[in-house]
Structures are given as C-alpha cells and as structure tokens.
Design a protein around this motif. Structure first.
Motif, mmCIF file in Angstrom:
data_model
loop_
_atom_site.group_PDB
_atom_site.id
_atom_site.type_symbol
_atom_site.label_atom_id
_atom_site.label_comp_id
_atom_site.label_asym_id
_atom_site.label_seq_id
_atom_site.Cartn_x
_atom_site.Cartn_y
_atom_site.Cartn_z
ATOM 1 N N ASP A 82 0.864 -1.179 0.000
ATOM 2 C CA ASP A 82 0.000 0.000 0.000
ATOM 3 C C ASP A 82 0.904 1.232 0.000
ATOM 4 O O ASP A 82 1.423 1.641 1.037
ATOM 5 C CB ASP A 82 -0.904 -0.030 1.242
ATOM 6 N N THR A 116 -1.494 -1.380 -4.249
ATOM 7 C CA THR A 116 -2.404 -0.238 -4.317
ATOM 8 C C THR A 116 -1.586 1.005 -4.051
ATOM 9 O O THR A 116 -0.534 0.936 -3.408
ATOM 10 C CB THR A 116 -3.568 -0.384 -3.328
ATOM 11 N N GLU A 172 -8.274 -1.623 7.428
ATOM 12 C CA GLU A 172 -7.227 -1.455 6.405
ATOM 13 C C GLU A 172 -7.787 -1.914 5.058
ATOM 14 O O GLU A 172 -7.256 -2.839 4.413
ATOM 15 C CB GLU A 172 -5.980 -2.276 6.777
ATOM 16 N N THR A 189 -7.973 -0.547 2.114
ATOM 17 C CA THR A 189 -7.225 -0.281 0.882
ATOM 18 C C THR A 189 -6.266 -1.436 0.587
ATOM 19 O O THR A 189 -6.244 -1.981 -0.521
ATOM 20 C CB THR A 189 -6.454 1.045 0.997
ATOM 21 N N ALA A 190 -5.474 -1.808 1.574
ATOM 22 C CA ALA A 190 -4.561 -2.937 1.403
ATOM 23 C C ALA A 190 -5.328 -4.236 1.160
ATOM 24 O O ALA A 190 -4.920 -5.068 0.333
ATOM 25 C CB ALA A 190 -3.655 -3.078 2.626
ATOM 26 N N ASP A 248 -5.821 3.568 -4.954
ATOM 27 C CA ASP A 248 -6.165 3.405 -3.536
ATOM 28 C C ASP A 248 -7.655 3.496 -3.219
ATOM 29 O O ASP A 248 -8.173 2.670 -2.463
ATOM 30 C CB ASP A 248 -5.364 4.380 -2.660
#
Length: 502
Positions: free
Chosen positions: A9, A79, A442, A444-445, A249
């Motif tokens: 990320d 991302t 979390e 996004t990751a 993201d």
C-alpha cells in the motif's frame, strides 16, 4: 503450501506492506514514511527512488517479523496514491525528475490554456474527468515541456511514464532487466488519457497534450487472468512470486469493502473524504461535478464503473479545532466534547477554508459558522464540526444518486474518523440508511490483496470475498424524517452563506 497474500500500500505519506492469510486476517505489517518535498508554493514532490527503497524495506521487514518463507506467499497486490506522475530512464531506472504528486498545482497554466477551447469539461465525454491539475496528463506535459531534451529522449523510446503502481511493478519484476511496464484500468482512468469505453489510451487527447504514446504502460485488468509478471529473485522478496493485483487506492478500498453490487458505496474518512458509488457496467457522466472513474476489472469480465466525489475538509476540521483554536489537545477528544451537549444548539459549521469541492466547485466560498447565540458553547462547536462531515457526505451522495439514478442501500465506512461513534450515528441519521464499519479497517490494502488473490485463485470468486468481509458495527437511522429534512434544509442555507466571500 501457499498461505498468504502480500499487499503493498504505497500512499501519499508512507508505504506499507501487509500480509493477509486465507481468512483475510492481517498476519504482519510494516510501515515507513517518506519525505514530502515542497520546492515552492503549490509544488509537491516525492523522490521515486526513496519510495522504492521504503517499499523494499517494508517487504523485508514483514517477511522477517512474520517468519514465513517467501515461497508461502501466493501473490502480491499493489495499491497506490493515484495520479502521482514519474518519468524515468528505461535503461537505468533513474527518474528524470522527482515525482509530481497529485496535490501539485504547477500545471494550472496548462489546464487554463486547454480550457480556452471547449471549457473545463472538454474531455469529460472520453475520460470522465474535468480538466484539473489533479490528474496525470498535465503533469506529464509539464515534465516533457520543461526538462531539456526529455521530449527527444521520449520519442527515441528511452522514457517510461508511470504512476506509482507502474513504477513499483517495473522495479519488482526486474527494473532495467526485463521489468514489466504495465498499469491497471483504475490507475489509467486517473491520467485523463484513457478512454472509458475502449479502456485504451485516447489518441486524440494524446495529440492535444503532445504526449508520445510509446512512453505509456500497457493497460490491463486490476486482477489479470495471468499475473503481470513475477517478482525478481534479486528483489526484496528473494523469490519469484506472481505480481497479480493492481488497484488505485480509493478503488482498492471499494474492493476491500466488497462493494460489488450496483448502489453499494464506501466513504473513506480522512483529512478529507473520498466517496465511491458502484454504478455497475454503466458509464454515468456526472452533471453534478463528480468524477466518472473505473471501479475495477477482474479477469476477462466487463469493467465496473463508479462515481467519485471528494470533500476537502473533514478530519482537517478536527485538526483545526485542535491546532488553531485549542478546543481539544488531541483529535480523539472531539467526541467527548461533542457529547457534552444534546444537539448543535442551532449552529452549522461550513468548513469552506479553501472553497467548496463537489457538488459546488465554488472557489469563492469561505468557512462560516451560522446561528450563533449567547447559548452556544465549545461543545456545540465541536458537535457542529462533526456534523459538517456528515452533511457534506450527504451532499455528495445525493449528487451521486441524481447522476446515476441508483438508490443508496447502505454506506460502508473506513478511515481514521470511523472510530467516532457519535459521527457515525449522525451519519446514519442524516442519510437515512445504515452505516457499516468493517472489522478490518485497512480496506485499501485488503482490496489489493483481494485483487491479487482472485487472479491466482487463492480466493475463487466474489462470494468468497464477501464471506471474508466482516462487520464490526452497524449504525441504523434513528432520526425522524421531519427532523432530517429540517436539519438538511438548515445546512443548505448555511452553505449559501459561505458563497461570494472572494
């Protein structure tokens, strides 16, 4: 046996590597910040080689602390901060200049010049975006126009362009030694150069910006049928692992929140707010100042699109109350202060500190607090500040619904402010729909991990991903329709008071 997916990320201020197991649980993580470079007012840069160095460090740290073997990692997903622009030497990997960050505004004169013919929306039909300094195309043009001999080098085939995802995929797969030069549809859709229908670079727009097509990466799905490439044995993983997921993201957060159905939306509450609404396989050109963007593309399936809206000041308003007014000593105290009062006392806080973004796009607006009486105390100000985030979110989502004709079913939330339960309840109240916070914030990751995992069949389908997404808490609307309508009417009246200050 392969048991893990690694997600990189790469954000605006730091880089993280997170290891997820088959249950989508975090096994290990590492994070390192990188420098923010401000050469002059409005210019924001990053050192691409520093970002690559930090990426290698967090990968090695995660492998070391988790005590797993690299052979246990089934795939790697990436991302990234979107729009940030790098041009580098294909033969050496050396950047020709620092990365121009998405926040950088040095390209305003380029955008102003292009606006003279066709206005701010001259390319919106093809790319879904207004002409703005935010996106990559004017940044590429600035670099080609300002760096001596760079355009000549580009025409000769020595220059590669990429957003941060492309830069990291190139290095992880070998760099100058057969590194792969690719991006995914979500990142490509933020360059202002990709046609939303063809999912290919638009030759007409390339001509107008005077950008050679040969510097651009190949556009592939976010979760490809075959991996983009494999990590180099000489790299930080010390093994050949499929590079199999790539998502910008905010789209990654949409995937991480498993918003796979039309009408599902996520809101990321940070310094500002980023909202995405899944509109399915339909391209909705916004009439309300929103962005039309790619949500994701999995394998050979048709792409999914989204509408995106951003609010400039949300968490930043809490920071302002802390740093400028001294009402609180840390951001966590805002909820307790706001709970000292029953309601906002009749005041509304419009934080248009640098104008208003969607759906107004009013650069002449400035921040206002309206409805002040002797009764008002700091608790009311704190509560009105939190409510401003919820009201602004409602405005974006109303614009999304008007643009798309899609009715919001629920709002999935992530980001730093979602720990504030008073805000989350008011958000549900003012929207009139459930607000849902996941166990893993979390997101996004997790979205990058999901994309990579789907590609290599670590997870098999969207239904399996939905099973791994777990609810932490849901807030249901408790406010009456009459009160909701009155509160929103008052808010809109307050917003009008912020206009025409400049």
């Amino acid at each position: 046996m392969n048991q893990y997916i690694a997600a990189i990320d790469q954000g605006t201020t730091s880089t993280r590597c997170i290891l997820f197991d088959r249950d989508a649980t975090i096994v290990a993580s590492a994070q390192k910040e990188h420098r923010q470079i401000y050469p002059q007012a409005g210019w924001v840069e990053h050192d691409p080689l520093e970002i690559w160095e930090r990426t290698q460090e967090v990968i090695r740290q995660v492998i070391q602390t988790s005590r797993i073997q690299p052979s246990q990692i089934a795939a790697v997903g990436i991302t990234n901060q979107r729009e940030t622009t790098i041009l580098w030497d294909a033969n050496t990997g050396k950047p020709y200049y620092n990365a121009l960050v998405w926040q950088d505004t040095r390209t305003k004169s380029i955008c102003d010049e292009l606006e003279k013919e066709g206005g701010q929306d001259r390319f919106r039909h093809q790319v879904g975006l207004p002409l703005a300094t935010y996106f990559s195309a004017p940044k590429i043009k600035w670099l080609l126009d300002h760096l001596p001999n760079l355009r000549k080098e580009a025409i000769q085939g020595n220059v590669l362009f990429g957003n941060i995802d492309t830069w990291l995929l190139w290095w992880l797969s070998g760099g100058p030694h057969k590194g792969v030069h690719v991006t995914d549809v979500t990142n490509a859709s933020r360059t202002m150069l990709m046609n939303l229908k063809t999912l290919d670079w638009d030759d007409e727009i390339l001509g107008i910006f005077d950008i050679p097509r040969n510097i651009l990466p190949q556009i592939l799905p976010s979760s490809p049928v075959q991996p983009y490439a494999f990590t180099s044995k000489d790299g930080p993983f010390s093994a050949e692992i499929p590079l199999a997921g790539d998502v910008g993201d905010q789209q990654a957060a949409l995937i991480g929140q498993t918003c796979f159905d039309i009408g599902e939306a996520k809101n990321t509450y940070g310094t500002g707010c980023f909202m995405l609404l899944n509109t399915g396989q339909k391209i909705n050109q916004s009439q309300k100042g929103l962005l039309t963007t790619l949500a994701y593309q999995f394998g050979n399936q048709a792409p999914n699109y989204a509408l995106e809206g951003s609010v400039a000041i949300t968490g930043a308003l809490v920071q302002w109350l802390r740093d400028n007014l001294g009402l609180i000593s840390n951001s966590q105290e805002i909820e307790a202060l706001a709970r000292t009062v029953e309601n906002n006392g009749g005041i509304y806080f419009v934080p248009a500190f640098s104008g208003l973004f969607a759906p107004y796009w009013r650069a002449d607006a400035r921040g206002v607090i309206v409805g002040l009486t002797r009764y008002i105390n700091k608790g009311h100000i704190a509560r009105a500040a939190l409510e401003a985030t919820a009201f602004q979110t409602k405005e974006i989502l109303e614009a999304m619904q008007q643009d798309s004709g899609v009715t919001l079913k629920s709002l999935k939330v992530d980001g730093g402010m979602v720990v504030n339960e008073l805000l989350m309840q008011f958000q549900a109240d003012i929207l009139g729909v459930p607000v849902i916070r996941p166990m893993i914030t979390e997101t996004t990751a997790l979205g990058a991990a999901f994309a990579a995992g789907l590609s290599v069949q670590f997870w098999h389908d969207l239904d399996e991903l939905r099973k791994h997404w777990k609810v932490d808490k849901t807030w249901l609307p408790q406010m009456s329709v009459e009160e909701r309508n009155q509160q929103y009417k008052n808010w809109l009246k307050a917003v009008e008071r912020s206009f025409n200050w400049l």
